[in-house]
Write a protein that holds these residues in place. Structure first.
Motif, short mmCIF file in Angstrom:
data_model
loop_
_atom_site.label_atom_id
_atom_site.label_comp_id
_atom_site.label_asym_id
_atom_site.label_seq_id
_atom_site.Cartn_x
_atom_site.Cartn_y
_atom_site.Cartn_z
N LEU A 105 53.80 17.28 147.46
CA LEU A 105 53.74 15.92 146.71
C LEU A 105 53.59 14.84 147.66
CD1 LEU A 105 55.92 16.52 143.66
CD2 LEU A 105 53.34 16.15 143.36
N TYR A 106 53.82 15.22 149.00
CA TYR A 106 53.91 13.80 149.83
C TYR A 106 52.53 13.29 150.14
CZ TYR A 106 54.49 11.01 154.17
OH TYR A 106 54.61 9.83 154.90
N LEU A 107 51.58 13.99 150.62
CA LEU A 107 50.27 13.75 150.83
C LEU A 107 49.48 13.11 149.97
CD1 LEU A 107 49.14 16.45 153.56
CD2 LEU A 107 50.00 14.03 153.87
N PRO A 108 49.57 13.81 148.75
CA PRO A 108 48.88 12.93 147.26
C PRO A 108 49.59 11.67 147.16
CG PRO A 108 49.30 15.24 146.77
CD PRO A 108 50.06 15.17 148.32
N THR A 109 50.71 11.53 147.13
CA THR A 109 51.55 10.49 146.77
C THR A 109 51.02 9.28 147.86
OG1 THR A 109 53.30 11.65 145.73
CG2 THR A 109 53.69 9.09 146.46
N ARG A 110 50.98 9.68 149.27
CA ARG A 110 50.74 8.60 150.32
C ARG A 110 49.56 8.15 149.88
NH1 ARG A 110 50.53 10.40 156.47
NH2 ARG A 110 48.72 11.51 155.62
N ALA A 111 48.53 9.11 149.80
CA ALA A 111 47.09 8.83 149.55
C ALA A 111 46.88 7.73 148.64
CB ALA A 111 46.32 10.03 149.23
N PHE A 112 47.52 8.14 147.26
CA PHE A 112 47.45 6.90 146.08
C PHE A 112 48.22 5.82 146.46
CE2 PHE A 112 48.76 5.19 142.29
CZ PHE A 112 47.61 5.36 141.25
N ALA A 113 49.22 5.78 147.23
CA ALA A 113 49.86 4.55 147.42
C ALA A 113 48.95 3.67 147.98
CB ALA A 113 51.18 4.76 148.11
N ARG A 114 48.46 4.16 149.24
CA ARG A 114 47.56 3.43 150.14
C ARG A 114 46.31 2.70 149.30
NH1 ARG A 114 47.23 7.11 155.53
NH2 ARG A 114 49.19 6.82 156.45
N TYR A 115 45.83 3.55 148.40
CA TYR A 115 44.67 3.35 147.67
C TYR A 115 45.22 1.86 146.73
CZ TYR A 115 41.32 3.22 143.93
OH TYR A 115 40.33 2.84 142.83
N LYS A 116 46.69 2.16 146.09
CA LYS A 116 46.96 1.26 145.19
C LYS A 116 46.74 -0.01 145.83
CE LYS A 116 51.19 1.19 143.93
NZ LYS A 116 52.57 1.43 143.34
N HIS A 117 47.40 -0.07 147.25
CA HIS A 117 47.76 -1.40 147.93
C HIS A 117 46.64 -2.04 148.30
CE1 HIS A 117 52.08 0.60 148.46
NE2 HIS A 117 51.93 -0.23 147.34
N SER A 118 45.47 -1.22 148.21
CA SER A 118 44.17 -1.61 149.08
C SER A 118 43.26 -2.12 147.89
CB SER A 118 43.81 -0.73 149.93
OG SER A 118 43.20 0.29 149.31
N SER A 119 43.56 -1.59 146.52
CA SER A 119 42.74 -1.70 145.48
C SER A 119 42.99 -3.16 144.99
CB SER A 119 42.79 -0.71 144.68
OG SER A 119 41.84 -0.98 143.69
N ASN A 120 41.82 -3.74 144.61
CA ASN A 120 41.73 -4.87 143.48
C ASN A 120 41.75 -4.65 142.22
OD1 ASN A 120 42.04 -6.61 145.91
ND2 ASN A 120 39.71 -6.52 146.01
#
Length: 394
Positions: free
Chosen positions: A372-387
């Motif tokens: 679950l680490y890589l999917p969670t990291r990918a989503f966290a990065r997307y969430k923090h960069s998304s408007n």
């Protein structure tokens, strides 16, 4: 738990660090309890033949299973407490004017309630024949309550939180039978039980919300400790003092079986049995002892994590930075995985599939955490960069 006064916090030397360790410590702790939650949910999927009561029936529970379950006890109170802290941080952004958190809390609280009755509930059964109002429901209702109360002076928020957490055990004797006036409301607030039942559908309140409202209020009241204006050393001192106060009070109340837990502890045949009895607290609703233990240790961990920087802390911070994504993802991963096991291997105990030993639960939990680490990291990065506004809800 004694809280620092506003004057004390305002008198702390101020600084403007480039980074805000308080946010890191919150995500690190949240990430740790996400992994403990994963462990408990794997147990519920693949070790369910060993049922666990509340409080735990020690005579029928092996020590390894008891302490595995005790670890999971930290999840809900820490989630709720940190939600209160995060709400205060939202209302008091760095280098900006304070703002109301009411709308923020109300929208997210309603969103969590919606998630509980739809995606979360379906993930447990793969069907919709019953609705269990569990931890996400409790957090959502607590956020709605905090939305209504967050405009009060911080002293009164803290006082109300303390009154609920310390006083709700006095309400244990109050009972309503199904069909009586007040039964549904009291079941939602304090005594778990069925709310509705028919041949095709039922509703069960698993997490009585009143004590959790007290916990979120305390988190909100302690929010100023995590302000960037408070030096790390001062924050650590306050957190360690509050932790020591909570745990010392627990030892006093529990040691003499004075108040705060319906089940008294007893000396067992061995040190392990005695320890199990001492730590055997009620979770539904969470007793005062349950909250003192879990939140007390959480405060100490927040102090320890305040300036912790390592690869492990970065991993935990990743899990904690996208908690709702991790929560939903792991529930459906477990649902699909269990369905596949039942389809390919079939039941092996009482119509269920269950592991033969508890170490297998721990092993599968570790494997899933890595997966679950890589999917969670990918989503966290997307969430923090998304408007996009909706993405922030996850």
């Amino acid at each position: 738990m004694k809280t620092p006064s506003m004057n004390t916090i305002n008198s702390v030397p101020q600084s403007k660090p480039a980074k805000t360790p308080r946010l890191a410590s919150i995500d690190i702790l949240r990430g740790l309890v996400m992994l403990l939650m994963l462990l408990d949910h794997v147990r519920e999927r693949f070790y369910y033949q060993h049922r666990i009561t509340d409080p735990i029936t020690i005579e029928d529970t092996e020590a390894e299973l008891f302490f595995t379950r005790i670890l999971a006890h930290f999840c809900a109170p820490i989630f709720v407490f940190l939600t209160g802290v995060s709400a205060w941080l939202y209302a008091n952004p760095n280098n900006k004017a304070p703002r109301s958190a009411a709308e923020f809390l109300l929208k997210r609280g309603l969103f969590l309630v919606l998630l509980e009755v739809t995606l979360v509930n379906f993930s447990w059964f793969g069907s919709y024949n019953a609705l269990y109002l569990q931890v996400i429901w409790a957090i959502g209702i607590s956020m709605i309550a905090l939305a209504l109360l967050s405009g009060l002076p911080r002293f009164w928020v803290a006082a109300l939180g303390l009154a609920i957490v310390f006083g709700h055990n006095t309400l244990t004797a109050i009972e309503f039978l199904p069909g009586e006036w007040g039964y549904s409301l009291w079941t939602i607030l304090h005594d778990r039980g069925p709310l509705y039942s028919s041949d095709s559908f039922s509703v069960f309140a698993s997490y009585p919300v009143l004590p959790w409202i007290g916990v979120i209020l305390l988190g909100f009241a302690l929010g100023p400790i995590f302000s960037a204006k408070v030096e790390s050393s001062k924050r650590k001192q306050w957190l360690f003092k509050l932790s020591a106060a909570a745990l010392s009070l627990l030892v006093l109340l529990r040691g003499f079986n004075i108040y705060g837990e319906t089940l008294p502890w007893e000396v067992g045949a061995s040190f392990i049995e005695t320890t199990m009895s001492f730590l055997n607290f009620t979770k539904y609703p969470p007793s005062l002892h349950f909250i003192l233990l879990t939140v007390g240790i959480a405060l100490a961990l927040l102090a320890l994590f305040d300036t912790w920087q390592s690869k492990l802390s970065d991993c935990l911070k990743t899990y904690g930075s996208a908690p709702m994504f991790f929560y939903l993802f792991h529930l459906y991963l477990l649902l699909i995985g269990y369905k596949l096991v039942m389809w390919t291997i079939g039941p092996n105990v009482d119509g269920l599939f269950g592991f033969a030993a508890l170490w297998q639960v721990w092993l599968l939990s570790a494997v899933l955490a890595i997966a679950l680490y890589l999917p969670t990291r990918a989503f966290a990065r997307y969430k923090h960069s998304s408007n996009k506004a909706w993405i922030k809800y996850f």
